[in-house]
Structures are given as structure tokens and as C-alpha cells.
Design an enzyme around this catalytic site. Structure first.
Site, PDB file in Angstrom:
ATOM      1  N   HIS A  28       0.841  -1.190   0.000  1.00 65.17           N
ATOM      2  CA  HIS A  28       0.000   0.000   0.000  1.00 65.17           C
ATOM      3  C   HIS A  28       0.878   1.242   0.000  1.00 65.17           C
ATOM      4  O   HIS A  28       2.102   1.137   0.105  1.00 65.17           O
ATOM      5  CB  HIS A  28      -0.965  -0.016   1.183  1.00 65.17           C
ATOM      6  CG  HIS A  28      -2.026  -1.063   1.050  1.00 65.17           C
ATOM      7  ND1 HIS A  28      -1.994  -2.233   1.742  1.00 65.17           N
ATOM      8  CD2 HIS A  28      -3.115  -1.126   0.255  1.00 65.17           C
ATOM      9  CE1 HIS A  28      -3.029  -2.988   1.398  1.00 65.17           C
ATOM     10  NE2 HIS A  28      -3.731  -2.335   0.483  1.00 65.17           N
ATOM     11  N   ASP A  65       0.086   6.896  -3.520  1.00 67.65           N
ATOM     12  CA  ASP A  65      -1.150   6.508  -4.224  1.00 67.65           C
ATOM     13  C   ASP A  65      -1.571   7.555  -5.245  1.00 67.65           C
ATOM     14  O   ASP A  65      -1.850   7.235  -6.403  1.00 67.65           O
ATOM     15  CB  ASP A  65      -2.317   6.367  -3.229  1.00 67.65           C
ATOM     16  CG  ASP A  65      -2.372   4.991  -2.601  1.00 67.65           C
ATOM     17  OD1 ASP A  65      -1.512   4.164  -2.912  1.00 67.65           O
ATOM     18  OD2 ASP A  65      -3.284   4.748  -1.791  1.00 67.65           O
TER      19      ASP A  65
HETATM   20  C1  LIG Z   1      -3.884   2.993   1.327  1.00 66.75           C
HETATM   21  C2  LIG Z   1      -4.602   2.675   0.038  1.00 66.75           C
HETATM   22  C3  LIG Z   1      -5.696   1.699   0.214  1.00 66.75           C
HETATM   23  C4  LIG Z   1      -6.911   2.349   0.779  1.00 66.75           C
HETATM   24  C5  LIG Z   1      -8.066   1.421   0.554  1.00 66.75           C
HETATM   25  C6  LIG Z   1      -9.221   1.744   1.450  1.00 66.75           C
HETATM   26  C7  LIG Z   1      -9.982   2.874   0.798  1.00 66.75           C
HETATM   27  C8  LIG Z   1     -10.033   0.456   1.654  1.00 66.75           C
HETATM   28  C9  LIG Z   1      -9.167  -0.703   2.252  1.00 66.75           C
HETATM   29  C10 LIG Z   1     -10.110  -1.526   3.131  1.00 66.75           C
HETATM   30  C11 LIG Z   1     -11.498  -0.958   2.786  1.00 66.75           C
HETATM   31  C12 LIG Z   1     -12.611  -1.208   3.816  1.00 66.75           C
HETATM   32  C13 LIG Z   1     -12.795  -2.717   4.054  1.00 66.75           C
HETATM   33  O1  LIG Z   1     -12.895  -3.443   2.809  1.00 66.75           O
HETATM   34  C14 LIG Z   1     -14.032  -2.997   4.932  1.00 66.75           C
HETATM   35  C15 LIG Z   1     -15.323  -2.273   4.471  1.00 66.75           C
HETATM   36  C16 LIG Z   1     -15.940  -2.934   3.240  1.00 66.75           C
HETATM   37  C17 LIG Z   1     -17.228  -2.212   2.808  1.00 66.75           C
HETATM   38  O2  LIG Z   1     -17.692  -2.836   1.593  1.00 66.75           O
HETATM   39  C18 LIG Z   1     -16.938  -0.731   2.527  1.00 66.75           C
HETATM   40  C19 LIG Z   1     -16.358  -0.091   3.777  1.00 66.75           C
HETATM   41  C20 LIG Z   1     -15.081  -0.777   4.277  1.00 66.75           C
HETATM   42  C21 LIG Z   1     -14.756  -0.141   5.644  1.00 66.75           C
HETATM   43  C22 LIG Z   1     -13.922  -0.546   3.278  1.00 66.75           C
HETATM   44  C23 LIG Z   1     -13.680   0.972   3.032  1.00 66.75           C
HETATM   45  C24 LIG Z   1     -12.497   1.217   2.074  1.00 66.75           C
HETATM   46  O3  LIG Z   1     -12.782   0.722   0.782  1.00 66.75           O
HETATM   47  C25 LIG Z   1     -11.228   0.523   2.612  1.00 66.75           C
HETATM   48  C26 LIG Z   1     -10.823   1.207   3.915  1.00 66.75           C
HETATM   49  C27 LIG Z   1      -3.652   2.123  -0.997  1.00 66.75           C
HETATM   50  O4  LIG Z   1      -2.476   2.103  -0.825  1.00 66.75           O
HETATM   51  S1  LIG Z   1      -4.299   1.649  -2.495  1.00 66.75           S
HETATM   52  C28 LIG Z   1      -2.934   1.082  -3.435  1.00 66.75           C
HETATM   53  C29 LIG Z   1      -2.862  -0.381  -3.381  1.00 66.75           C
HETATM   54  N1  LIG Z   1      -1.886  -0.908  -4.294  1.00 66.75           N
HETATM   55  C30 LIG Z   1      -2.073  -0.983  -5.603  1.00 66.75           C
HETATM   56  O5  LIG Z   1      -3.080  -0.593  -6.144  1.00 66.75           O
HETATM   57  C31 LIG Z   1      -0.924  -1.565  -6.388  1.00 66.75           C
HETATM   58  C32 LIG Z   1      -1.343  -2.575  -7.440  1.00 66.75           C
HETATM   59  N2  LIG Z   1      -2.241  -3.550  -6.893  1.00 66.75           N
HETATM   60  C33 LIG Z   1      -1.883  -4.505  -6.029  1.00 66.75           C
HETATM   61  O6  LIG Z   1      -0.748  -4.660  -5.630  1.00 66.75           O
HETATM   62  C34 LIG Z   1      -3.015  -5.415  -5.583  1.00 66.75           C
HETATM   63  O7  LIG Z   1      -4.103  -5.238  -6.433  1.00 66.75           O
HETATM   64  C35 LIG Z   1      -3.449  -5.166  -4.120  1.00 66.75           C
HETATM   65  C36 LIG Z   1      -3.855  -3.725  -3.896  1.00 66.75           C
HETATM   66  C37 LIG Z   1      -2.313  -5.514  -3.165  1.00 66.75           C
HETATM   67  C38 LIG Z   1      -4.671  -6.021  -3.805  1.00 66.75           C
HETATM   68  O8  LIG Z   1      -4.307  -7.383  -3.945  1.00 66.75           O
HETATM   69  P1  LIG Z   1      -5.405  -8.475  -4.291  1.00 66.75           P
HETATM   70  O9  LIG Z   1      -4.809  -9.800  -3.968  1.00 66.75           O
HETATM   71  O10 LIG Z   1      -6.684  -8.134  -3.613  1.00 66.75           O
HETATM   72  O11 LIG Z   1      -5.644  -8.231  -5.837  1.00 66.75           O
HETATM   73  P2  LIG Z   1      -4.739  -8.596  -7.112  1.00 66.75           P
HETATM   74  O12 LIG Z   1      -3.610  -9.522  -6.775  1.00 66.75           O
HETATM   75  O13 LIG Z   1      -4.330  -7.356  -7.800  1.00 66.75           O
HETATM   76  O14 LIG Z   1      -5.730  -9.400  -8.032  1.00 66.75           O
HETATM   77  C39 LIG Z   1      -7.013  -8.992  -8.323  1.00 66.75           C
HETATM   78  C40 LIG Z   1      -7.870 -10.224  -8.369  1.00 66.75           C
HETATM   79  O15 LIG Z   1      -9.186  -9.862  -8.668  1.00 66.75           O
HETATM   80  C41 LIG Z   1      -9.600 -10.499  -9.879  1.00 66.75           C
HETATM   81  N3  LIG Z   1     -10.495  -9.600 -10.600  1.00 66.75           N
HETATM   82  C42 LIG Z   1     -10.285  -8.299 -10.863  1.00 66.75           C
HETATM   83  N4  LIG Z   1     -11.339  -7.782 -11.549  1.00 66.75           N
HETATM   84  C43 LIG Z   1     -12.201  -8.802 -11.730  1.00 66.75           C
HETATM   85  C44 LIG Z   1     -13.477  -8.918 -12.381  1.00 66.75           C
HETATM   86  N5  LIG Z   1     -14.080  -7.903 -13.008  1.00 66.75           N
HETATM   87  N6  LIG Z   1     -14.088 -10.138 -12.369  1.00 66.75           N
HETATM   88  C45 LIG Z   1     -13.500 -11.203 -11.743  1.00 66.75           C
HETATM   89  N7  LIG Z   1     -12.321 -11.143 -11.108  1.00 66.75           N
HETATM   90  C46 LIG Z   1     -11.683  -9.963 -11.110  1.00 66.75           C
HETATM   91  C47 LIG Z   1      -8.324 -10.781 -10.614  1.00 66.75           C
HETATM   92  O16 LIG Z   1      -8.499 -11.768 -11.575  1.00 66.75           O
HETATM   93  C48 LIG Z   1      -7.425 -11.186  -9.466  1.00 66.75           C
HETATM   94  O17 LIG Z   1      -7.762 -12.511  -9.104  1.00 66.75           O
HETATM   95  P3  LIG Z   1      -6.637 -13.538  -8.570  1.00 66.75           P
HETATM   96  O18 LIG Z   1      -6.195 -13.035  -7.214  1.00 66.75           O
HETATM   97  O19 LIG Z   1      -7.345 -14.870  -8.495  1.00 66.75           O
HETATM   98  O20 LIG Z   1      -5.515 -13.525  -9.567  1.00 66.75           O
END
Ligand SMILES: C[C@H](CCC[C@@H](C)[C@H]1CC[C@H]2[C@@H]3[C@H](O)C[C@@H]4C[C@H](O)CC[C@]4(C)[C@H]3C[C@H](O)[C@]12C)C(=O)SCCNC(=O)CCNC(=O)[C@H](O)C(C)(C)COP(=O)(O)OP(=O)(O)OC[C@H]1O[C@@H](n2cnc3c(N)ncnc32)[C@H](O)[C@@H]1OP(=O)(O)O
Length: 383
Positions: free
Chosen positions: A123, A153
């Protein structure tokens, strides 16, 4: 608007890619956010101004095929996953650029597409740390401190990626070719800190963290509490402005150590703090207003939109949900950004209209619905 006619597909992500997509939308691009097939229609993307949403299951081969087809008609694909995710879905740049050589394939990640951390989760704070910048942030004697998630970010990530996309779009007008953008937030925020690197020889950063000119070490580049519990910000760096600052405080510079006497800085801070504590923020504002002392109030989010200066420039806008947010910047004189005033889209609200727009037939769309490859969430009319 400057980006009118540009078609962007933004795969839904956490914070940086949504900002990047919102900037492009504000400046006129037609941005589609590609969401997952949802559990709820309410999106957590709060930076969705001007975007439409479609809901598509990329894990299903037919869902991935839909995205491939969309990419054939798009100018920009913005993906926010860690390295390898798109390749696993069969949606890597080699595939998509072969099918549409004009596509700009923007990959916005923390660690970039190569290197030992490329596949690691992370993050903002981690990227900031790896860039070296975090080591410079924080007060004297305290641990390094990340200023919200603004730097990696948003500045080094979302904004830098938008810059890469616009640059690639401009280049494409000459070459007719797309390209891949590897936007690493570590590198984006490091690049942003070029001044820190290039000013090291000036002796600006010789002292430990929190004891230098611009890192909260100097008493004339600080915030101070006022008698009503508010704050003033002081940035009186140059001697001529510092003089006006001292005058405004009602102090005598002959009785103070010289401005750059580092060893006296902590005593000077105490003196300035006790002076500021004697008047309210409003009183200090009227003392410093119209001067070059470089002293301004620290405004809260509640106050900022109604501050006279911001009001005069319409720096903040209100949408039809009465939500206030910053107007897009910078201002372009002929083709300024025109932000949408409508509420943000529900997940999958525009699935059908987007597919029709990209050339899918009604029959194809019905089949995708019935096979649960796509989903639609039309808001119910309030009759
Ligand atoms: C400090 C910031 C982050 C701030 C985020 C906050 C705003 C939120 C964090 C927690 C949230 C709260 C929490 O969820 C609880 C509540 C939930 C409620 O619904 C809402 C309120 C909440 C309190 C909620 C509120 C907020 O949303 C939060 C507080 C950052 O630093 S952001 C920067 C992050 N880094 C990056 O973006 C760098 C690049 N990305 C990555 O490194 C990764 O994506 C990451 C971020 C580490 C996530 O890893 P993850 O394992 O989850 O994902 P990936 O490995 O990238 O893979 C994505 C998988 O998803 C599949 N996929 C994608 N799209 C689709 C689709 N359309 N259909 C099907 N599947 C899809 C994809 O194929 C991947 O699948 P696999 O893992 O099987 O390969």
C-alpha cells in the site's frame, strides 16, 4: 474538452487508478469502470465522477473475451492489479496490443512490472518507504510519518499515470501506435521527489529528519496554534518575507537570533508559539492579510469552500447530491475540464448501454446476462 472522444476502460481498483480515471473523465474522456459481478450495487469507489460502470466477470473465459472485444474499440486500458494478474486472465499486453495496436495499456502498480517485489501486495506507505521519501518525513525525534495516502497513491500513482497516458496519447497522434505504460508508485513518488535529490548539494538536508529548512525544523516554516484552538501556517522562507512575518507578530528582529541560526530554532519556535497563542485565528488573519509574510489560516474541510479566495475562484464545486469536492485542476483557458454534477454510478448501472455502444448486439447481451457473465443494476425509478 481536451480529452473528448478518448475512450477509457478502467478496471476497478483501490485508490490510485480511480483517481487517474476520474482525472481523465473530468477532462472529457469517456471512462467506463469495469466492475466485478457484485454482491452489492453500491461501489466503494468514491472517485467515480463522470464515469459509467459495467459489471463483468473476468474470471470466466467469456468475460475475458468481452474485455478483449471492448479493448479493440478503446483508446486506453487502465489496470490496477499486481503484476501477472492480467496475464493469468489471458489479457496481457501482448494479446491486447496485437488485437489493437493503437491501445494504450496503462499498468498502475506499487512496485512495477519487474523486480523482486513485482508480485507482492503493498500500500501507499510501503511504496513511499521504498522510494526513500518516507525517511525524510516526520518531526524531530519521531518515527517517519506518511501524510495520509496522498504521496504514493495519488501524486506518484494516479496523477503520474494520467500524465503517462496523456503523453502516450499525444505521441500516438504522430506514430499511430499505442504502447504499454509501467507506472510504478515507488518510481512515481521518487521522481516527484527529484528536488530533494537534486538539492542535496545545497545543504538543505544535512541535518536529521525534522531539523531542516522544509521538514518542520525551521520556526518560520511551521504551523502554530491560535488562542481559539485553530492553526496558522507560516512559510516565511526568504529574508524579506521573514521580516514581514516578525513585524506581523509584533516582535523586534534585533532582539531575536538571526533567521538561519539553526541552534536557536527550537527556542524561536517556542517564542513564536507563545505569540500565536495570544490571538484568535481570525485576528491573525486580519493582521497578515494583504502582506507578503506568507502566513495563512489552516482551514478545515468545512471552511475551505467558503473561504473568500477559494470562493472568488470557484475552486470547489457541489454536485446534485450536495456533495462538495475540489474543482478539477489545472484550469485550461479554452478547453477547461467540465466535471459531471451527477451522482456516482452504481456497479453495473450502464452495462447494457456500454456493450451496445461497443458494438454488441441485443442477442449477445441477453446471452451474457443469462450466463451470468455480466450483470446490470439499473436504479429503480422513484414514482
Ligand atoms: C492505502 C490505500 C488503500 C486504501 C483502501 C481503502 C480505501 C479500503 C481498504 C479496506 C477498505 C474497507 C474494508 O474493505 C471494509 C469495508 C468494506 C465495505 O464494503 C466498505 C467499507 C469498508 C470499511 C472498506 C472501506 C475502504 O474501501 C477501505 C478502507 C492504498 O495504498 S491503495 C494502493 C494499493 N496498491 C495498488 O493498487 C498496487 C497494485 N495492486 C496490487 O498490488 C493489488 O491489487 C493489491 C492492492 C495488493 C490487492 O491485492 P489483491 O490480492 O486483492 O488483488 P490482485 O492480486 O491485484 O488481483 C485482483 C484479483 O481480482 C480479480 N479480478 C479483478 N477484476 C475482476 C473482475 N471484473 N471479475 C473477476 N475477477 C476480477 C483478478 O483476476 C485477481 O484474481 P486472482 O487473485 O485470483 O488472480
Amino acid at each position: 474538452m481536451a480529452l473528448s472522444g478518448v475512450r477509457v476502460l478502467e478496471l476497478a481498483g483501490l485508490a490510485p487508478a480511480p483517481l487517474c480515471g476520474m482525472i481523465l473523465a473530468d477532462f472529457g474522456a469517456r471512462v467506463v469502470r469495469v466492475d466485478r459481478v457484485p454482491r452489492s450495487a453500491v461501489a466503494t469507489d468514491v472517485q467515480a465522477r463522470g464515469k459509467r460502470s459495467m459489471s463483468l466477470d473476468l474470471k470466466r473465459p467469456r468475460g475475458a473475451a468481452v474485455l478483449r472485444r471492448l479493448c479493440r474499440g478503446a483508446d486506453v486500458l487502465l489496470e490496477p492489479f499486481r503484476h501477472g494478474v492480467m496475464e493469468k486472465l489471458g489479457l496481457g499486453p501482448d494479446v491486447l496490443l496485437q488485437e489493437n495496436p493503437r491501445l494504450i495499456y496503462a499498468r498502475l502498480t506499487g512496485f512495477g512490472q519487474s523486480g523482486k517485489y513485482a508480485k507482492c501486495a503493498g500500500h501507499d506507505i510501503n511504496y513511499l518507504a521504498l522510494s526513500g521519501v518516507l525517511s525524510k518525513l516526520g518531526r524531530k525525534g519521531e518515527n517517519p510519518y506518511a501524510p495520509l495516502n496522498l504521496l504514493a497513491d495519488f501524486a506518484g500513482g494516479g496523477v503520474m499515470c494520467a500524465f503517462g497516458i496523456v503523453t502516450a496519447l499525444y505521441e500516438r497522434t504522430r506514430s499511430g501506435k499505442g504502447q504499454i505504460i509501467d507506472a510504478s508508485m515507488v518510481e512515481g513518488v521518487a521522481y516527484l521527489s527529484s528536488f530533494l535529490w537534486k538539492s542535496q548539494s545545497l545543504g538543505l538536508w544535512n541535518r536529521p529528519r525534522g531539523e531542516n529548512l522544509l521538514d518542520s525544523g525551521a520556526p518560520f516554516c511551521e504551523t502554530y496554534k491560535t488562542s481559539d484552538g485553530k492553526f496558522m501556517a507560516v512559510g516565511a522562507l526568504e529574508p524579506q518575507f521573514y521580516e514581514q512575518f516578525i513585524k506581523g507578530l509584533g516582535l523586534d528582529s534585533d532582539k531575536l537570533p538571526s533567521q538561519l541560526s539553526f541552534s536557536d530554532w527550537s527556542e524561536m519556535k517556542k517564542k513564536f508559539a507563545s505569540t500565536f497563542a495570544q490571538k484568535t485565528q481570525a485576528e491573525w488573519c486580519s493582521i497578515f492579510e494583504g502582506t507578503d509574510a506568507c502566513v495563512t489560516p489552516v482551514l478545515s474541510f468545512d471552511e475551505v469552500a467558503s473561504h473568500q479566495h477559494n470562493k472568488q475562484r470557484n475552486s470547489f464545486i457541489e454536485n446534485d447530491q450536495e456533495e462538495i469536492s475540489p474543482r478539477p485542476a489545472p484550469l485550461l483557458s479554452r478547453t477547461p475540464a467540465v466535471p459531471s454534477f451527477k451522482r456516482d454510478p452504481f456497479i453495473g448501472e450502464h452495462t447494457e448501454e456500454i456493450l451496445l455502444e461497443y458494438g454488441f448486439t441485443k442477442q449477445e447481451i441477453s446471452k451474457l446476462y443469462s450466463d451470468k457473465v455480466i450483470e446490470s443494476n439499473k436504479p429503480k425509478a422513484n414514482l
